[in-house]
Design a protein around this motif. Structure first.
Motif, PDB file in Angstrom:
ATOM      1  N   UNK A  66       0.871  -1.171   0.000  1.00  0.00           N
ATOM      2  CA  UNK A  66       0.000   0.000   0.000  1.00  0.00           C
ATOM      3  C   UNK A  66       0.906   1.218   0.000  1.00  0.00           C
ATOM      4  N   UNK A  67       0.679   2.142  -0.902  1.00  0.00           N
ATOM      5  CA  UNK A  67       1.555   3.312  -1.004  1.00  0.00           C
ATOM      6  C   UNK A  67       0.712   4.582  -0.991  1.00  0.00           C
ATOM      7  N   UNK A  68       1.329   5.647  -0.491  1.00  0.00           N
ATOM      8  CA  UNK A  68       0.621   6.909  -0.324  1.00  0.00           C
ATOM      9  C   UNK A  68       0.278   7.129   1.130  1.00  0.00           C
ATOM     10  N   UNK A  69       0.517   8.322   1.615  1.00  0.00           N
ATOM     11  CA  UNK A  69       0.353   8.612   3.046  1.00  0.00           C
ATOM     12  C   UNK A  69      -1.084   8.387   3.498  1.00  0.00           C
ATOM     13  N   UNK A  70      -2.041   8.947   2.778  1.00  0.00           N
ATOM     14  CA  UNK A  70      -3.436   8.819   3.183  1.00  0.00           C
ATOM     15  C   UNK A  70      -3.901   7.365   3.115  1.00  0.00           C
ATOM     16  N   UNK A  71      -3.461   6.645   2.093  1.00  0.00           N
ATOM     17  CA  UNK A  71      -3.871   5.241   1.946  1.00  0.00           C
ATOM     18  C   UNK A  71      -3.363   4.392   3.105  1.00  0.00           C
ATOM     19  N   UNK A  72      -2.121   4.644   3.529  1.00  0.00           N
ATOM     20  CA  UNK A  72      -1.556   3.884   4.647  1.00  0.00           C
ATOM     21  C   UNK A  72      -2.284   4.224   5.939  1.00  0.00           C
ATOM     22  N   UNK A 128      13.015   9.054   4.729  1.00  0.00           N
ATOM     23  CA  UNK A 128      13.851   9.741   5.703  1.00  0.00           C
ATOM     24  C   UNK A 128      13.863  11.241   5.434  1.00  0.00           C
ATOM     25  N   UNK A 129      13.638  12.036   6.498  1.00  0.00           N
ATOM     26  CA  UNK A 129      13.710  13.484   6.388  1.00  0.00           C
ATOM     27  C   UNK A 129      12.452  14.157   5.883  1.00  0.00           C
ATOM     28  N   UNK A 130      11.399  13.403   5.595  1.00  0.00           N
ATOM     29  CA  UNK A 130      10.170  13.992   5.082  1.00  0.00           C
ATOM     30  C   UNK A 130       9.448  14.753   6.190  1.00  0.00           C
ATOM     31  N   UNK A 131       8.835  15.869   5.835  1.00  0.00           N
ATOM     32  CA  UNK A 131       8.120  16.708   6.785  1.00  0.00           C
ATOM     33  C   UNK A 131       6.683  16.915   6.306  1.00  0.00           C
ATOM     34  N   UNK A 132       5.911  17.618   7.101  1.00  0.00           N
ATOM     35  CA  UNK A 132       4.546  17.950   6.709  1.00  0.00           C
ATOM     36  C   UNK A 132       3.530  17.429   7.707  1.00  0.00           C
ATOM     37  N   UNK A 133       2.397  18.115   7.779  1.00  0.00           N
ATOM     38  CA  UNK A 133       1.368  17.771   8.763  1.00  0.00           C
ATOM     39  C   UNK A 133       0.802  16.364   8.532  1.00  0.00           C
ATOM     40  N   UNK A 134       0.528  16.028   7.274  1.00  0.00           N
ATOM     41  CA  UNK A 134      -0.056  14.724   6.982  1.00  0.00           C
ATOM     42  C   UNK A 134       0.930  13.603   7.302  1.00  0.00           C
TER      43      UNK A 134
END
Length: 252
Positions: free
Chosen positions: A7-13, A30-36
């Protein structure tokens, strides 16, 4: 052959985790930022899902699709809750027989253990959500499909599982070469759980202290330990021998 689903994608996971899907691991960029992304991290922590922070190149190799920095490897089998399996085992017309696996990380050993446990009619296999082998294609193959026929239980901490089993009247027996008594001297006819450790580290000392009894397997050669799946098979069949055919050796 059953395989891990990706399963790929932030919302899908996030949605899959919140829906109670079983994951072997979720890989995060690694190192990713953001509210979601932070929301995803919180959901994964709350569900005690095993995670690994990796370079984006790793995620690109896992899937050619737009993964948004998150790829989850779902388990091909569904894990079940400890309490419901224990209740079912205690209500059955035979003594409960569980396996507790501490840091067994080789998937083929895990698959072989699952196969033997199913053949001996074990009530279920309990392991922690992190630090143990996943259920993947190799596990399923080595188990000869037995992974679909026996309850597999993941818990946050094995200590809590030990306490729950003991409170439910199930004795916990540690299989370790450090035991002064042989496993063949233990009475294994009562409801019990066999605690097995990895070949490299054995059972963690903090877990070993909680056991109701400990038993060793005789080692008469130069090698100081058995393959964990072999040791598990020997221990399970000693339980079967005592329950079906004979009293423990010490009582004869």
């Amino acid at each position: 052959m059953a395989k891990e689903s990706l399963i790929y994608g932030i919302r899908a996971v996030i949605e899959a985790v919140e829906a109670g899907k079983s994951f072997n691991k979720v890989f995060l960029q690694k190192g990713l930022q953001g509210d979601l992304f932070q929301q995803l991290e919180g959901v994964l922590r709350k569900a005690s899902v095993s995670t690994s922070y990796v370079p984006i190149e790793k995620l690109n190799r896992l899937t050619p699709h737009n993964h948004q920095g998150a790829v989850g490897q779902m388990s091909p089998v569904n894990f079940v809750g400890l309490e419901e399996v224990v209740e079912s085992a205690l209500a059955a017309n035979k003594p409960a027989l569980f396996l507790l696996l501490d840091q067994v990380s080789d998937v083929r050993n895990y698959g072989a253990i699952i196969r033997t446990a199913e053949c001996t009619g074990a009530s279920g296999i309990i392991l922690a959500k992190s630090g143990n082998a996943p259920v993947n294609e190799d596990t399923i193959k080595t188990s000869a499909g037995a992974a679909f026929n026996i309850p597999l239980i993941k818990v946050d901490h094995l200590k809590d599982a030990v306490y729950y089993l003991q409170a439910s009247g199930i004795q916990v027996v540690g299989i370790t070469e450090k035991a002064s008594d042989s496993l063949y001297e233990q009475d294994l006819k009562a409801p019990l759980a066999l605690l097995m450790g990895s070949e490299e580290k054995g059972i963690h000392p903090s877990l070993l202290k909680l056991t109701d009894a400990r038993g060793s397997l005789p080692l008469l050669g130069k090698i100081e330990s058995l393959n964990v799946s072999v040791a598990c098979g020997i221990a399970l069949y000693e339980v079967i021998r005592q329950r079906l055919f004979a009293p423990p050796a010490a009582a004869q």
